[in-house]
Motif scaffolding. Structure first.
Motif, PDB file in Angstrom:
ATOM      1  N   GLY A  41       0.775  -1.235   0.000  1.00  0.00           N
ATOM      2  CA  GLY A  41       0.000   0.000   0.000  1.00  0.00           C
ATOM      3  C   GLY A  41       0.802   1.278   0.000  1.00  0.00           C
ATOM      4  N   TYR A  42       2.133   1.179   0.118  1.00  0.00           N
ATOM      5  CA  TYR A  42       2.965   2.381   0.041  1.00  0.00           C
ATOM      6  C   TYR A  42       2.812   3.012  -1.343  1.00  0.00           C
ATOM      7  N   ARG A  43       2.739   4.332  -1.367  1.00  0.00           N
ATOM      8  CA  ARG A  43       2.682   5.056  -2.635  1.00  0.00           C
ATOM      9  C   ARG A  43       3.752   6.145  -2.707  1.00  0.00           C
ATOM     10  N   HIS A  44       4.568   6.239  -1.686  1.00  0.00           N
ATOM     11  CA  HIS A  44       5.632   7.238  -1.590  1.00  0.00           C
ATOM     12  C   HIS A  44       6.953   6.478  -1.452  1.00  0.00           C
ATOM     13  N   ILE A  45       7.827   6.624  -2.453  1.00  0.00           N
ATOM     14  CA  ILE A  45       9.119   5.929  -2.468  1.00  0.00           C
ATOM     15  C   ILE A  45      10.236   6.959  -2.427  1.00  0.00           C
ATOM     16  N   ASP A  46      11.151   6.811  -1.472  1.00  0.00           N
ATOM     17  CA  ASP A  46      12.286   7.722  -1.334  1.00  0.00           C
ATOM     18  C   ASP A  46      13.540   7.042  -1.851  1.00  0.00           C
ATOM     19  N   ASN A  47      14.184   7.690  -2.824  1.00  0.00           N
ATOM     20  CA  ASN A  47      15.351   7.118  -3.491  1.00  0.00           C
ATOM     21  C   ASN A  47      16.437   8.179  -3.597  1.00  0.00           C
ATOM     22  N   ALA A  48      17.594   7.817  -4.138  1.00  0.00           N
ATOM     23  CA  ALA A  48      18.692   8.758  -4.366  1.00  0.00           C
ATOM     24  C   ALA A  48      19.619   8.164  -5.410  1.00  0.00           C
ATOM     25  N   ALA A  49      20.234   9.026  -6.200  1.00  0.00           N
ATOM     26  CA  ALA A  49      21.138   8.549  -7.243  1.00  0.00           C
ATOM     27  C   ALA A  49      22.263   7.704  -6.664  1.00  0.00           C
ATOM     28  N   VAL A  50      22.813   8.138  -5.521  1.00  0.00           N
ATOM     29  CA  VAL A  50      23.976   7.458  -4.957  1.00  0.00           C
ATOM     30  C   VAL A  50      23.627   6.073  -4.405  1.00  0.00           C
ATOM     31  N   TYR A  51      22.343   5.759  -4.229  1.00  0.00           N
ATOM     32  CA  TYR A  51      21.969   4.430  -3.739  1.00  0.00           C
ATOM     33  C   TYR A  51      22.245   3.350  -4.791  1.00  0.00           C
ATOM     34  N   ASN A 241       5.336  -2.244   9.221  1.00  0.00           N
ATOM     35  CA  ASN A 241       5.664  -0.820   9.286  1.00  0.00           C
ATOM     36  C   ASN A 241       4.566   0.048   8.673  1.00  0.00           C
ATOM     37  N   PHE A 242       3.747  -0.556   7.824  1.00  0.00           N
ATOM     38  CA  PHE A 242       2.626   0.162   7.207  1.00  0.00           C
ATOM     39  C   PHE A 242       1.361   0.049   8.058  1.00  0.00           C
ATOM     40  N   ASP A 243       1.320  -0.953   8.933  1.00  0.00           N
ATOM     41  CA  ASP A 243       0.124  -1.237   9.735  1.00  0.00           C
ATOM     42  C   ASP A 243       0.157  -0.434  11.040  1.00  0.00           C
ATOM     43  N   VAL A 244       0.052   0.893  10.905  1.00  0.00           N
ATOM     44  CA  VAL A 244       0.208   1.775  12.077  1.00  0.00           C
ATOM     45  C   VAL A 244      -0.981   2.726  12.248  1.00  0.00           C
ATOM     46  N   PHE A 245      -2.095   2.389  11.628  1.00  0.00           N
ATOM     47  CA  PHE A 245      -3.229   3.312  11.663  1.00  0.00           C
ATOM     48  C   PHE A 245      -4.395   2.792  12.500  1.00  0.00           C
ATOM     49  N   GLY A 246      -4.156   1.702  13.243  1.00  0.00           N
ATOM     50  CA  GLY A 246      -5.215   1.151  14.076  1.00  0.00           C
ATOM     51  C   GLY A 246      -5.063   1.469  15.555  1.00  0.00           C
ATOM     52  N   PHE A 247      -4.109   2.330  15.892  1.00  0.00           N
ATOM     53  CA  PHE A 247      -3.943   2.721  17.293  1.00  0.00           C
ATOM     54  C   PHE A 247      -3.410   4.145  17.340  1.00  0.00           C
ATOM     55  N   GLU A 248      -3.470   4.743  18.509  1.00  0.00           N
ATOM     56  CA  GLU A 248      -2.997   6.116  18.681  1.00  0.00           C
ATOM     57  C   GLU A 248      -2.300   6.244  20.020  1.00  0.00           C
ATOM     58  N   LEU A 249      -1.142   6.875  20.029  1.00  0.00           N
ATOM     59  CA  LEU A 249      -0.406   7.107  21.265  1.00  0.00           C
ATOM     60  C   LEU A 249      -1.020   8.273  22.026  1.00  0.00           C
ATOM     61  N   SER A 250      -1.019   8.159  23.338  1.00  0.00           N
ATOM     62  CA  SER A 250      -1.511   9.250  24.169  1.00  0.00           C
ATOM     63  C   SER A 250      -0.470  10.363  24.230  1.00  0.00           C
ATOM     64  N   GLU A 251      -0.896  11.529  24.670  1.00  0.00           N
ATOM     65  CA  GLU A 251       0.052  12.630  24.811  1.00  0.00           C
ATOM     66  C   GLU A 251       1.123  12.279  25.838  1.00  0.00           C
ATOM     67  N   THR A 252       0.767  11.533  26.854  1.00  0.00           N
ATOM     68  CA  THR A 252       1.750  11.101  27.852  1.00  0.00           C
ATOM     69  C   THR A 252       2.793  10.189  27.215  1.00  0.00           C
ATOM     70  N   GLU A 253       2.341   9.265  26.381  1.00  0.00           N
ATOM     71  CA  GLU A 253       3.271   8.361  25.701  1.00  0.00           C
ATOM     72  C   GLU A 253       4.164   9.130  24.726  1.00  0.00           C
ATOM     73  N   LEU A 254       3.580  10.065  23.987  1.00  0.00           N
ATOM     74  CA  LEU A 254       4.366  10.869  23.057  1.00  0.00           C
ATOM     75  C   LEU A 254       5.446  11.657  23.800  1.00  0.00           C
ATOM     76  N   ALA A 255       5.055  12.273  24.920  1.00  0.00           N
ATOM     77  CA  ALA A 255       6.002  13.084  25.686  1.00  0.00           C
ATOM     78  C   ALA A 255       7.137  12.228  26.254  1.00  0.00           C
ATOM     79  N   ALA A 256       6.809  11.005  26.663  1.00  0.00           N
ATOM     80  CA  ALA A 256       7.848  10.121  27.200  1.00  0.00           C
ATOM     81  C   ALA A 256       8.859   9.759  26.111  1.00  0.00           C
ATOM     82  N   ILE A 257       8.386   9.541  24.889  1.00  0.00           N
ATOM     83  CA  ILE A 257       9.303   9.240  23.786  1.00  0.00           C
ATOM     84  C   ILE A 257      10.098  10.489  23.408  1.00  0.00           C
TER      85      ILE A 257
END
Length: 276
Positions: A41-51, A241-257
Motif C-alpha cells: 500500500g505504500y505510494r511514496h518511495i524515497d530514493n537517491a542517485a547514490v543508492y 511498518n505500514f500497519d500503524v493506523f489502528g492505534f494512537e499514542l496518548s500525549e503522555t506516551e508521546l512526551a515520554a518518547i
C-alpha cells in the motif's frame, strides 16, 4: 488498505506522510522489495542517485500498474554532480533510470558546506522545477544556517528538509528552522536502526497497544507531524511498518518518547560532512 494521511507542502503539492525508503537495498533486490512495498500500500518511495538502485525501483513502478499520479517518487542529487555543475544532467539521468518523465521531489542530498556549491545547485533546481522535470524541490541534511543561505540566495523556499530524526536524535533546532520557513520536516533513519526499541517508553507503549516497538516509533513520528519512510527488505516488516493506523499514542506516551533525546546521531554531522 489503510489510507495514509498526506501533508500539503509550501508549493501546494501533497505528499503521503508515510513512505518507503530504499537506502542500502541492493540493486538486484530493489525491484522485488519495492514491488512488495507497493503491494502492501505504500505510494511514496524515497530514493537517491547514490543508492545505485534507481533502475530496480523504476522496474517495480512500471510493473505495478499503479497510475503515475497516485505515486510520489523522490530522488536526490549527489554532491559530486552539483559541485561539477551537473545538477540538471543528474536529474535527467535519474529520470532515465527510473523510467519517468518527472519526479515528485528532487533533493540536494547533502549541503557539503565547505564551498557552498549547494547554492549553485539550488538555482539549477529552481530551473528544473520550472521546466516540469520535478514537481517539488527540497534539501536533505541542511542545518538552520544552510537553510538561511538558500532562503537568501534563491527565489523558491525548499518544500522539504530531510534530516536524521528519531527518538534519540530529534534535531529540534532543525525542526524549528523548517517550521519558521514553512518547510516540511522529513525524517530519515526514523527508527534509529533499532537503537531505541528497548527504551522503556517505547517498550511500554508497544505493550500497552499490542504492537511492535517499530510501530510505536513510526506512530510517534506521524502524530508529531513529520513525514517518514522506514526501510526494510523483509516482507513481514514492510507490512507491519505500514500497519500503524489502528492505534494512537496518548500525549503522555508521546512526551515520554520525546524525552529519549540523547544526541544519538547514526549518520554524519551535516556541518562537518564534505563528501566528494
Amino acid at each position: 488498505m489503510a489510507t495514509v494521511p498526506t501533508i500539503t507542502l509550501n508549493d501546494g503539492a501533497t505528499i503521503p506522510q508515510l513512505g518507503f525508503g530504499v537506502w542500502q537495498v541492493p540493486a538486484d533486490e530493489a525491484e522485488t522489495v519495492v514491488a512488495e512495498a507497493l503491494k502492501v500500500g505504500y505510494r511514496h518511495i524515497d530514493n537517491a542517485a547514490v543508492y545505485g538502485n534507481e533502475e530496480g525501483v523504476g522496474r517495480a513502478i512500471a510493473a505495478s500498474g499503479i497510475p503515475r499520479e497516485e505515486l510520489f517518487i523522490t530522488t536526490k542529487v549527489w554532491v559530486s554532480d552539483f559541485k561539477a555543475g551537473n545538477t540538471k544532467q543528474a536529474l535527467r539521468t535519474s529520470l532515465e533510470k527510473l523510467g519517468l518523465d518527472y519526479v515528485d521531489l528532487y533533493l540536494i542530498h547533502w549541503p557539503s558546506p565547505a564551498d557552498e556549491a549547494y547554492l549553485d545547485a539550488w538555482k539549477a533546481m529552481e530551473e528544473m522545477q520550472a521546466e516540469g522535470l520535478t514537481r517539488s524541490i527540497g534539501v536533505s541534511n541542511f542545518l538552520p544556517e544552510h537553510l538561511e543561505r538558500v532562503a537568501e540566495a534563491g527565489t523558491v523556499i525548499p518544500a522539504i528538509n530531510q534530516v536524521e530524526i528519531h527518538p534519540a536524535l530529534q534535531q529540534r533546532d532543525c525542526q524549528e528552522a523548517n517550521e519558521r520557513h514553512g518547510i516540511a520536516t522529513q525524517a530519515w533513519s526514523p527508527l534509529a536502526q533499532g537503537a531505541v526499541f528497548e527504551d522503556e517508553p517505547v517498550v511500554a507503549a508497544a505493550e500497552a497497544h499490542g504492537v511492535s516497538p517499530a510501530q510505536v516509533v513510526i506512530r510517534w513520528h506521524l502524530q508529531r507531524g513529520r513525514i517518514l519512510f522506514p526501510k526494510s527488505v523483509t516482507p513481514e516488516r514492510i507490512a507491519s511498518n505500514f500497519d500503524v493506523f489502528g492505534f494512537e499514542l496518548s500525549e503522555t506516551e508521546l512526551a515520554a518518547i520525546d524525552g529519549l533525546e540523547r544526541d544519538g546521531r547514526t549518520g554524519p554531522n551535516p556541518g562537518e560532512f564534505n563528501p566528494s
